[in-house]
Design an enzyme around this catalytic site. Structure first.
Site, PDB file in Angstrom:
ATOM      1  N   GLU A   1      20.301  79.174  34.179  1.00 15.59           N
ATOM      2  CA  GLU A   1      19.236  79.195  35.170  1.00 15.59           C
ATOM      3  C   GLU A   1      19.402  78.078  36.189  1.00 15.59           C
ATOM      4  O   GLU A   1      19.906  77.005  35.878  1.00 15.59           O
ATOM      5  CB  GLU A   1      17.882  79.041  34.479  1.00 15.59           C
TER       6      GLU A   1
ATOM      7  N   CYS B   1      18.236  72.671  41.660  1.00 15.74           N
ATOM      8  CA  CYS B   1      18.364  72.090  40.325  1.00 15.74           C
ATOM      9  C   CYS B   1      19.328  72.980  39.545  1.00 15.74           C
ATOM     10  O   CYS B   1      19.098  74.184  39.406  1.00 15.74           O
ATOM     11  CB  CYS B   1      16.974  72.074  39.671  1.00 15.74           C
TER      12      CYS B   1
ATOM     13  N   CYS C   1      21.925  73.071  24.772  1.00 17.08           N
ATOM     14  CA  CYS C   1      22.167  71.624  24.715  1.00 17.08           C
ATOM     15  C   CYS C   1      22.250  71.230  23.251  1.00 17.08           C
ATOM     16  O   CYS C   1      21.492  71.734  22.428  1.00 17.08           O
ATOM     17  CB  CYS C   1      21.029  70.872  25.399  1.00 17.08           C
TER      18      CYS C   1
ATOM     19  N   CYS D   1      16.223  67.096  21.916  1.00 18.14           N
ATOM     20  CA  CYS D   1      15.011  66.307  22.137  1.00 18.14           C
ATOM     21  C   CYS D   1      13.821  67.219  21.788  1.00 18.14           C
ATOM     22  O   CYS D   1      13.757  68.345  22.271  1.00 18.14           O
ATOM     23  CB  CYS D   1      14.932  65.837  23.589  1.00 18.14           C
TER      24      CYS D   1
ATOM     25  N   CYS E   1      11.743  69.425  24.382  1.00 12.90           N
ATOM     26  CA  CYS E   1      12.495  70.134  25.425  1.00 12.90           C
ATOM     27  C   CYS E   1      12.789  71.574  25.021  1.00 12.90           C
ATOM     28  O   CYS E   1      13.316  71.833  23.938  1.00 12.90           O
ATOM     29  CB  CYS E   1      13.792  69.387  25.719  1.00 12.90           C
TER      30      CYS E   1
ATOM     31  N   CYS F   1      10.817  71.250  34.773  1.00 13.51           N
ATOM     32  CA  CYS F   1      11.702  70.518  33.865  1.00 13.51           C
ATOM     33  C   CYS F   1      11.514  70.929  32.424  1.00 13.51           C
ATOM     34  O   CYS F   1      10.389  71.020  31.957  1.00 13.51           O
ATOM     35  CB  CYS F   1      11.381  69.036  33.890  1.00 13.51           C
TER      36      CYS F   1
HETATM   37  N1  SAH Z   1      19.824  66.727  29.680  1.00 15.58           N
HETATM   38  C1  SAH Z   1      19.489  65.954  30.803  1.00 15.58           C
HETATM   39  C2  SAH Z   1      19.087  66.759  32.026  1.00 15.58           C
HETATM   40  C3  SAH Z   1      18.214  67.982  31.846  1.00 15.58           C
HETATM   41  S1  SAH Z   1      16.539  67.797  31.448  1.00 15.58           S
HETATM   42  C4  SAH Z   1      18.414  64.960  30.451  1.00 15.58           C
HETATM   43  O1  SAH Z   1      17.853  65.046  29.372  1.00 15.58           O
HETATM   44  O2  SAH Z   1      18.181  64.056  31.251  1.00 15.58           O
HETATM   45  C5  SAH Z   1      15.767  67.204  32.932  1.00 15.58           C
HETATM   46  C6  SAH Z   1      14.524  66.343  32.633  1.00 15.58           C
HETATM   47  O3  SAH Z   1      13.456  67.146  32.098  1.00 15.58           O
HETATM   48  C7  SAH Z   1      14.781  65.270  31.597  1.00 15.58           C
HETATM   49  O4  SAH Z   1      14.205  64.059  31.974  1.00 15.58           O
HETATM   50  C8  SAH Z   1      14.092  65.835  30.384  1.00 15.58           C
HETATM   51  O5  SAH Z   1      13.804  64.848  29.447  1.00 15.58           O
HETATM   52  C9  SAH Z   1      12.876  66.472  30.994  1.00 15.58           C
HETATM   53  N2  SAH Z   1      12.193  67.428  30.124  1.00 15.58           N
HETATM   54  C10 SAH Z   1      12.705  68.110  29.076  1.00 15.58           C
HETATM   55  N3  SAH Z   1      11.745  68.882  28.510  1.00 15.58           N
HETATM   56  C11 SAH Z   1      10.617  68.687  29.230  1.00 15.58           C
HETATM   57  C12 SAH Z   1       9.296  69.234  29.150  1.00 15.58           C
HETATM   58  N4  SAH Z   1       8.976  70.150  28.259  1.00 15.58           N
HETATM   59  N5  SAH Z   1       8.385  68.826  30.058  1.00 15.58           N
HETATM   60  C13 SAH Z   1       8.732  67.929  31.017  1.00 15.58           C
HETATM   61  N6  SAH Z   1       9.957  67.387  31.143  1.00 15.58           N
HETATM   62  C14 SAH Z   1      10.893  67.761  30.254  1.00 15.58           C
HETATM   63 FE1  SF4 Z   2      19.257  68.266  26.141  1.00 17.50          FE
HETATM   64 FE2  SF4 Z   2      16.727  68.779  26.780  1.00 17.50          FE
HETATM   65 FE3  SF4 Z   2      17.364  66.467  25.608  1.00 17.50          FE
HETATM   66 FE4  SF4 Z   2      18.099  66.929  28.166  1.00 17.50          FE
HETATM   67  S1  SF4 Z   2      16.007  66.767  27.389  1.00 17.50           S
HETATM   68  S2  SF4 Z   2      19.367  66.064  26.514  1.00 17.50           S
HETATM   69  S3  SF4 Z   2      18.507  69.162  28.059  1.00 17.50           S
HETATM   70  S4  SF4 Z   2      17.574  68.524  24.673  1.00 17.50           S
END
Ligand code: SAH
Ligand code: SF4
Length: 360
Positions: free
Chosen positions: A97, A110, A117, A121, A124, A346
């Site tokens: 996406e 974006c 991934c 986290c 996420c 995000c």
């Molecule tokens: N993997 C990379 C980039 C992709 S995520 C990273 O973690 O930085 C882009 C941003 O969205 C990151 O700061 C991530 O922590 C945040 N993010 C992930 N899940 C989210 C959620 N459910 N709500 C808001 N931000 C989120």
């Molecule tokens: Fe991976 Fe989501 Fe963590 Fe970014 S925030 S490193 S996309 S699991």
């Protein structure tokens, strides 16, 4: 093998000229092809001033269209979310996406760097998907080109900037866990014969892979955003599990080394989770961690998804939290979330293998 064919989306003028010469086609043709490519046109049949023989060579000897647009959704705020299917290589058939976020004076794409991934986290959505693989440079750059093509075909309402001025690596995946693909894609985006984006207009977001951040700084030093989310090890171990491998003191040293030009700063992303990382003690940890000269804190509202198990802090609390950071001399902003109604914000990106009906 098909994976080893050059990718039109990321190829340099030098390399394409070498190829056209080896096919006994005059060198100026390579330039013409790249003019189309840079407009977002990757299908040789749509390149009007190109001879048939060259179209055929391109189609057979390069990967021209690595992405097929499967679905496009438009948000009430102008944001567009794209679902692409990969057409070739090891990840053929998988989905990625991308999102276009228009504003009055800028347009940001974006992009995704991986399918899924590994890093997991817990807040996420992409992390819940598991890991399928790394995108190639061509597949990464093609996302930007596909959005460009779409904006050409179907322009946005006139209050928005019609062009792509910024690119952020904040879609699916951890970009620094795909160094080859991501570094090559950065070079292609910045190449003077390509999209010519300056490094100031590109931002890469990472959860904090320390050696890889050092290498990025040496290679391109694009803008850096760090998914901080907690400024104290115990909590960050839980929210950003890569912290167990590269804890905050290591990250601190690394961020201090990252090369920044005048006026530039590192963004520390901080998703606000109610009762988890939005407490008084979290302000104290941030105040101890943040390098005020070089870093800004960007507070992000949590984007919920089915089964997430977290709740976001209230808008009011986020504003209050920002104010308190500011009173401690930290530059802090609250990020406006875009495209939430179409799950384009995000951490909401998770390509489904069975897409819904395409938008007509
Ligand atoms: N993997 C990379 C980039 C992709 S995520 C990273 O973690 O930085 C882009 C941003 O969205 C990151 O700061 C991530 O922590 C945040 N993010 C992930 N899940 C989210 C959620 N459910 N709500 C808001 N931000 C989120
Ligand atoms: Fe991976 Fe989501 Fe963590 Fe970014 S925030 S490193 S996309 S699991």
């Amino acid at each position: 093998m098909i994976q080893n064919l050059p990718q039109l989306a990321a190829i340099t003028l030098e390399k394409l000229t070498e190829l056209t010469e080896s096919w006994n086609i005059p060198r100026y043709r390579a330039k013409q092809v790249l003019q189309w490519r840079n407009k977002g046109i990757l299908n040789p049949d749509e390149m009007l001033n190109i001879p048939g023989e060259l179209k055929e060579r391109l189609s057979n000897e390069l990967i021209c269209e690595p992405l097929q647009l499967v679905q496009r959704q438009s948000s009430i705020d102008g944001t567009r979310k794209y679902l692409f299917k990969l057409t070739s290589g090891r990840l053929k058939g998988k989905m990625v996406e991308s999102v276009y976020i228009p504003e009055e004076k800028r347009g940001t794409v974006c992009i995704s760097s991986q399918v899924g991934c590994v890093l997991d986290c817990p807040f996420c959505y992409t992390g819940t998907q598991g890991f399928e693989g790394n995108l190639t440079a061509g597949e990464i750059v093609a996302q930007v080109l596909a959005v460009k093509h779409d904006l050409l075909n179907e322009p946005l309402a006139s209050e928005f900037s019609p062009s792509i001025t910024h690119v952020v690596y904040m879609g699916m995946g951890e970009p620094l866990a795909n160094e080859d693909g991501v570094h090559q894609s950065l070079e292609a985006l910045m190449n003077p014969d390509g999209l010519k984006l300056s490094k100031r207009r590109i931002t890469l977001s990472t959860s904090g892979l320390v050696p890889q951040i050092d290498r990025l700084g040496e290679a391109t030093s694009v803008n850096l955003a760090i998914s901080l989310h907690a400024a104290e090890n115990q909590l960050r171990d839980e929210l950003v599990p890569i912290n167990r491998k590269h804890p905050l003191n290591e990250l601190r040293q690394c961020l201090n080394r990252y090369s920044l030009g005048k006026q530039r700063h590192i963004t520390l992303e901080y998703v606000m989770l109610d009762g988890v990382n939005d407490r008084d003690e979290d302000i104290e940890s941030l105040a101890r961690f943040v390098n005020r000269e070089r870093e800004r804190v960007n507070l992000i509202s949590f984007n919920p998804y089915p089964g997430s198990g977290y709740a976001g802090s209230s808008k009011q609390h986020m504003n209050e939290f920002a104010k308190r950071l500011i009173s401690k001399g930290i530059r802090a902003t609250v990020r406006r979330s875009r495209g939430q109604d179409i799950m384009a914000a995000c951490g909401q990106l998770k390509a489904e293998s069975k897409p819904h009906k395409s938008e007509s």
